[in-house]
Design an enzyme around this catalytic site. Structure first.
Site: not given
Ligand code: S3P
Length: 455
Positions: A31-32, A36, A178, A331, A406
């Site tokens: 999903k990340s 994007r 992050s 995660d 989760r």
């Molecule tokens: C994500 C980044 C993470 C993760 C989230 C998805 C992303 O958060 O916990 O589920 O797709 O960029 P952070 O912003 O804390 O890195």
């Protein structure tokens, strides 16, 4: 939806007795990467086809991004070949006629804050009851250094009103590792009048950087990241982008394989090193893991991962998590905590206070749930200490996951080891990232153990 999880007898079959052909599974597209791909793809002039098995396997968070793009005038839809997206170019968004609802998706909200702050129109972002409690101010403050004008609520949350501005390049040092904050700045940087540099705590998942670079946008990556907005993507007109499976979903299946001493192969999973620290932890716990058929496309490695739970002859070892590991398995922490319940001694999770700011307060809810299960656990401001006991049976307790996908999955895996059956209410929450979770869990644990027929 209510799911009934029935207890399995721990270590019911030894590796000698077991059929050694692995149980094979596949997981939803990452999903990340998919968020994007939709957002960055929309800024190109290309037509994208993203193959998927079925719209029902797509995480609800990704659907939030598709709907957001639709309201910005970007053609995106499910078709019989997958998801189809037509990029509108960097100046192609249209002013939305209503506020954009990012539902439960922090990634949608934070990446859009970056993308929309440099548009020639105003917009408003909001979200569901969980998302509107999560911090947005720290993203808005970074973007303000580029000239962004974003008004959050007084407590720094959504709804956020974005007044479109001409952004300027800036040097921004991240103090929180992050990926969502980093990506918001990078995406805003595409709309600035000069280069933007991001430095500091940039070691988090790097899908944004990899994708921009493979699509021909101007991005330099070293100890810091520089975005050069004058370079325009040179992608072809038609792109087929097969998104690798989501490692963070596969992690739940790997943990189940270990606890049930089974051999499980998840096919075609993303192996980006900024996501796979969990495998190193499984190895430290004593499990054997192997990646095969590894290929790389669009700068993203992927392959088949096998976890040989059947080869474990000893209890799993406890682990200690802190520092630099955290952003690389953020995660996976809830399911790693579930594993630690069954380790041979004390596991420590320190420096993980970011977990309190996720879809729920994951430290608080995990501590409560583990206490309910009869596990000795100490809650710290920034983490948890868990006293593991191998081959234990857990007490039956109400499952309180707070609608957090989760946690619902991590507690469901633990529930396989309760003294008697456990009911998971609001089990549909898993759809945020992994709609088919319960059927895949049933394939590993046995269909009878996971009953999804209750309403
Ligand atoms: C994500 C980044 C993470 C993760 C989230 C998805 C992303 O958060 O916990 O589920 O797709 O960029 P952070 O912003 O804390 O890195």
């Amino acid at each position: 939806m209510i799911v009934r999880i029935s207890p399995v007898a721990l270590h019911s079959s030894s590796s000698m007795e077991q059929d050694i052909s692995p149980i094979e599974a596949s997981v939803p597209p990452d999903k990340s990467i998919l968020h994007r791909l939709l957002l960055i793809g929309s800024l190109t002039r290309s037509a994208f086809r993203i193959p998927i098995d079925s719209p029902h396997s797509i995480s609800h968070d990704v659907i939030a991004t598709m709907l957001a793009l639709e309201s910005l005038g970007v053609p995106v839809e499910f078709s019989d070949v997958g998801i189809e997206l037509n990029g509108v170019g960097r100046k192609g968004y249209r002013m939305p006629s209503h506020s954009i609802n990012c539902a439960n998706s922090g990634t949608t909200a934070r990446l859009l804050l970056g993308l929309l702050s440099g548009q020639p129109f105003n917009s408003t972002l909001t979200g569901d009851s969980s998302l509107i409690t999560r911090p947005m101010k720290r993203v808005a403050e970074c973007l303000a250094k580029m000239g962004a004008n974003i008004a959050t609520t007084q407590s720094g949350t959504l709804p956020a009103k974005i007044v479109g501005q001409n952004l300027h390049g800036a040097e921004i040092s991240l103090t929180t590792p992050s990926a969502q904050m980093k990506s918001a700045i990078i995406l805003a940087g595409l709309f600035a009048d000069s280069p933007t540099t991001v430095s500091g705590k940039i070691q988090s998942r790097d899908h944004t950087e990899r994708m921009l670079s493979s699509f021909g946008f101007g991005i330099d990556i070293s100890d810091e990241i520089t975005i050069r907005p004058e370079v325009v993507s040179d992608l072809d007109e038609e792109i087929v982008y097969a998104v690798p499976g989501d490692f963070s979903c596969a992690a739940f299946l790997f943990a189940t394989a270990i606890l049930l001493r089974k051999r499980v192969t998840v096919k075609n999973v993303g192996l980006n090193p900024s996501r796979t620290r969990f495998l190193d932890m499984l190895t430290l716990m004593g499990a054997e893991c192997e990646a095969t058929n590894v290929v790389e496309e669009w700068n993203e490695p992927c392959g088949d991962i096998t976890v040989f739970g059947d080869r474990l002859t000893e209890p799993i070892e406890p682990i200690n998590i802190s520092g630099d590991d955290v952003p690389l398995l953020i995660d996976e922490l809830p399911i790693l905590m579930t594993l630690s319940i069954f380790a041979n001694g004390e596991s420590g999770f320190r420096g993980v206070s970011e977990l309190r700011l996720k879809e729920s307060d994951r430290i608080g809810l995990v501590a409560n749930q583990f206490k309910g299960f009869g596990v000795e656990v100490e809650e710290l401001e920034d983490g948890l200490i868990v006293q593991g006991v191998p081959e234990r049976q857990l007490s039956v307790a109400p499952i309180i996951h707070g609608g957090d996908h989760r946690l619902a999955m991590a507690f469901s895996v633990a529930a396989l080891f309760c003294e008697s059956e456990v009911f998971i209410e609001e089990a549909e929450s898993v759809g945020i990232s992994y709609p088919n979770f319960y059927s895949d869990l049933g394939r590993i644990a046995g269909q009878k153990m996971v009953d999804v027929s209750l309403v």
